[in-house]
Each structure stands twice: as structure tokens, then as C-alpha cells.
Design an enzyme around this catalytic site. Structure first.
Site, short mmCIF file in Angstrom:
data_model
loop_
_atom_site.label_atom_id
_atom_site.label_comp_id
_atom_site.label_asym_id
_atom_site.label_seq_id
_atom_site.Cartn_x
_atom_site.Cartn_y
_atom_site.Cartn_z
N GLN A 18 0.86 -1.18 0.00
CA GLN A 18 0.00 0.00 0.00
C GLN A 18 0.90 1.23 0.00
O GLN A 18 1.71 1.43 0.91
CB GLN A 18 -0.91 0.03 1.23
N HIS B 46 -3.27 4.39 -1.50
CA HIS B 46 -4.07 4.74 -0.30
C HIS B 46 -4.76 6.08 -0.53
O HIS B 46 -4.18 7.14 -0.36
CB HIS B 46 -3.16 4.80 0.92
N HIS C 103 -9.39 7.54 4.31
CA HIS C 103 -9.20 7.83 5.73
C HIS C 103 -8.63 9.20 6.06
O HIS C 103 -8.08 9.41 7.13
CB HIS C 103 -8.33 6.75 6.38
N TYR D 129 -6.11 10.87 4.43
CA TYR D 129 -4.73 11.13 4.05
C TYR D 129 -4.69 11.90 2.73
O TYR D 129 -5.72 12.33 2.23
CB TYR D 129 -3.95 9.82 4.01
#
Length: 374
Positions: free
Chosen positions: A110, A178, A181, A183
Site C-alpha cells: 500500500q 491509499h 481515511h 490522508y
């Protein structure tokens, strides 16, 4: 139904191979990415290789590694979280991939940039600023970081592409980007942190432009058959009720450009997989993702356990939860794979037990496992 009621068909449903572009995953079980801090100087060692290969040997078809920092100074804020750049770091990751393959599994790293989550002054590059679409942290109106310039955007896009190329070169089976969430990539996707007035801000399509360009750069750098997985979420770590999209139409406007740019599969992150995403339908976020894009989708969120994973970080455990409804959804092709987090953290043999109908051996989640991560 009882937990044991799943046993008669769990192996049949979960043991089917699934194709993610040119990769054939041997079954429908993935290991969800879970942040660790056991890589001094960002180098994954023998213990990291053992951690992943142990779960692959026990039947996990696809390992998605913990988040790994791409080669941009502002990407992270820890010197014990692994990096996906640098000679020693990549050598460590090559060993991890080789060991997972030897155990019969497949593996993708990831690739991660935390953006405005970064606290300035933290390692591995203490002087690096926190950067984001507008220099805003989640839930704040005051600019505390750097709003990214075009050069910054290009540098980060290049860092993701270089990391993906390295992943293919050293033997990984694909990559996961990713975008969840809260980020960096997600900070662009969400109106709450993206206040830009240029081509990267505004409506959902414009807010998806940065992610789209990362996907396109990665796609151009790796082989055509090399899988690109994109993880995204509605919720943020500091805003659990945040939503990228209030309707399926809004969600499609975000996901369609990513699919067109080269995403081969989506990983739709929810806190509880059994919750419907939009009114008027029982489909969860993964189900809507598959319906809107036609791409393979991984679902995730408290698989095998009854309780929110976030409470685990507050010291709370969780009892075992049956997976009959999950099997129903897989059989109905609502989504294609399940990602297991805490249950695999608690028990590296979780997949083997489920696939061998040993449901009575499953154990409730003990938050103390977070301290060992073995």
C-alpha cells in the site's frame, strides 16, 4: 444463524480464485492493511517478512501491506513505519514479497502519503512541511500547512509512480494506492479539506483530478497487466461521518475517472461492512462501487468480528461474528473479495480455520494483540 452454520459453504465460496487484471488471487480472502511501526529507519526486516508470510501460509490469498511512505519528504512522520524508496528499504521489501510467494500467497504494497496529517518536526525528514490541497487539517479552518503548488503535485505524482515501478521490479504482484481515511489523496477528494479554485478543486470530478493523475502516472509506469488497486472511504479518521458522496451519482462522478485512468480494482473501506451505503438499497459501499464501475471490489469493515475496529485502539475487544451474510453477498456477486483486519491480527490462522470449517476455534478479538502484531 450461528457461527458454525457458515461452515458448510464457507470453503466453497471463499476458495474461488479471482482475477485482478493480470493477477490471479487463489481465493477471496485479503489481509487488510494495518499500520505497524516495526521497521527501524523505514526498513522492513525478517520479522516483517515473517508477519506477512505466516498469514499467507495459513491461506490468505492476497496480502495488502501496511501503509508504506512514497519517496516524498512530507509523506510520513515516523522513522519506524516502512518506506517504499531507498536501496535498503526496497531490499527489505523484496525479501517480504519473496517469502509471501514461497508461502503460496500474493502481495501488494500500500503506497501512502499522509499529507496534512503530518506533524512538522517529525522524522524521517524533520524539516518537511505538512502539505495538502489547501493546507487545512480535517475539521480546521485555519491554514497550518502548505497548499500544494503544481510542482508539489507533480513531485508527489512522480513519487507514487516511482514506488509502483519499484514494486513491480522487486517482485510484488500489484500496488494499492491509499486514497482513504483522510490522508493526502483523500484530502483532495473531500470538499472539507479541498478548497482549491484551480483545476484540482470544485466539484467532485475536479477534486478527483489529483487521484486520477496519480493513477494514470502509475499505469504508464508499470506493465499493462500489473494490477492497480485504489482504496478509498467516505469516513475520515478525524471525521467519522464525513462523506465524499451523498448519492450514487456523486460517487460515480468520483470513481469513473479513476477507473478510466487505470484502476483495476477498488478497495472500499467502511467501519462495518454490513451497513447499507445509500437509502433505498441494501448495497454497501463496495457493492455500489462494483455496480457503478464494473471493476472487482474488495469489501472491508469488522469482518469476522462484532464491533467497530476503532474501538480496538481504545483498548476494547470484540466477539466473534458469523459470516453467513458475507457469504450471501459474495455469492450474489455484490463484491469480489473480503479484507480481514483485526481477526487476522488476533489469529494468523484465521483464514485456515475458516477455509477448513474450524469455526469453533475462532477467538474473540483481544485489544492486547495490538501490542504484539506478531
Amino acid at each position: 444463524m450461528t457461527v458454525a452454520a457458515s461452515a458448510s459453504r464457507a470453503a466453497e465460496v471463499l476458495s474461488r480464485p479471482v482475477a485482478l487484471n493480470g493477477l490471479t488471487v487463489p481465493n477471496r480472502i485479503a489481509m487488510a492493511p494495518m499500520t505497524r511501526a516495526f521497521s527501524p529507519n523505514g526498513i522492513p526486516g525478517a520479522d516483517v517478512a515473517s508477519y506477512y508470510s505466516r498469514r499467507a501460509a495459513a491461506g490468505v490469498g492476497l496480502i495488502v501491506t501496511e501503509g508504506t511512505y512514497v519517496g516524498h519528504d512530507s509523506a510520513g512522520q515516523s522513522d519506524t513505519i516502512p518506506r517504499f524508496h531507498g536501496e535498503e528499504q526496497l531490499a527489505g521489501w523484496a525479501k517480504v514479497a519473496a517469502d509471501v510467494h514461497a508461502a503460496g500467497g500474493t502481495i501488494v504494497p500500500q503506497l501512502w502519503h499522509i499529507g496534512m496529517v503530518r506533524e512538522q518536526g517529525q522524522p524521517p525528514y524533520a524539516d518537511a512541511p505538512a502539505v495538502g490541497p489547501s493546507g487545512l487539517r480535517i475539521g480546521a479552518d485555519e491554514v497550518t500547512g502548505k497548499a500544494m503548488t503544481q510542482r508539489d503535485l507533480d513531485d508527489v505524482i512522480g513519487a507514487f509512480a516511482e514506488a509502483a515501478a519499484a514494486a513491480e521490479r522487486i517482485g510484488f504482484d500489484g500496488v494499492e494506492l491509499h486514497g482513504a481515511h483522510g490522508y493526502l489523496i483523500d484530502q483532495f477528494l473531500w470538499a472539507g479539506t479541498n478548497r482549491r479554485t484551480d483545476a484540482y478543486g470544485g466539484d467532485p470530478v475536479a477534486r478527483a483530478k489529483f487521484a486520477e493523475e496519480i493513477v494514470a502516472a502509475v499505469r504508464a509506469t508499470v506493465s499493462p497487466e500489473f494490477p492497480i488497486i485504489f482504496r478509498y472511504s467516505q469516513w475520515k479518521q478525524e471525521a467519522y461521518r464525513a462523506r465524499l458522496a451523498e448519492t450514487p451519482e456523486e460517487l460515480e462522478s468520483i470513481l469513473a475517472p479513476l477507473a478510466a485512468a487505470g484502476v483495476d480494482a477498488f478497495h472500499a473501506s467502511t467501519r462495518r461492512y454490513w451497513f447499507p451505503e445509500f437509502d433505498g438499497s441494501d448495497l454497501n459501499l463496495a457493492g455500489w462501487t462494483k455496480k457503478l464501475t464494473g471493476k472487482p471490489v474488495i469489501t472491508v469493515g469488522s469482518v469476522g468480528l462484532d464491533g467497530d475496529f476503532l474501538k480496538g485502539f481504545q483498548g476494547e475487544g470484540a466477539p466473534v461474528k458469523g459470516i453467513d451474510d458475507l457469504l450471501d453477498r459474495l455469492e450474489a456477486e455484490e463484491f469480489d473479495m473480503i479484507a480481514v483486519g483485526r481477526a487476522l491480527l488476533q489469529d494468523p490462522e484465521w483464514a485456515a480455520k475458516v477455509l477448513a470449517d474450524r469455526f469453533d476455534e475462532l477467538k474473540p478479538y483481544d485489544a492486547a494483540a495490538l501490542a504484539t502484531l506478531s
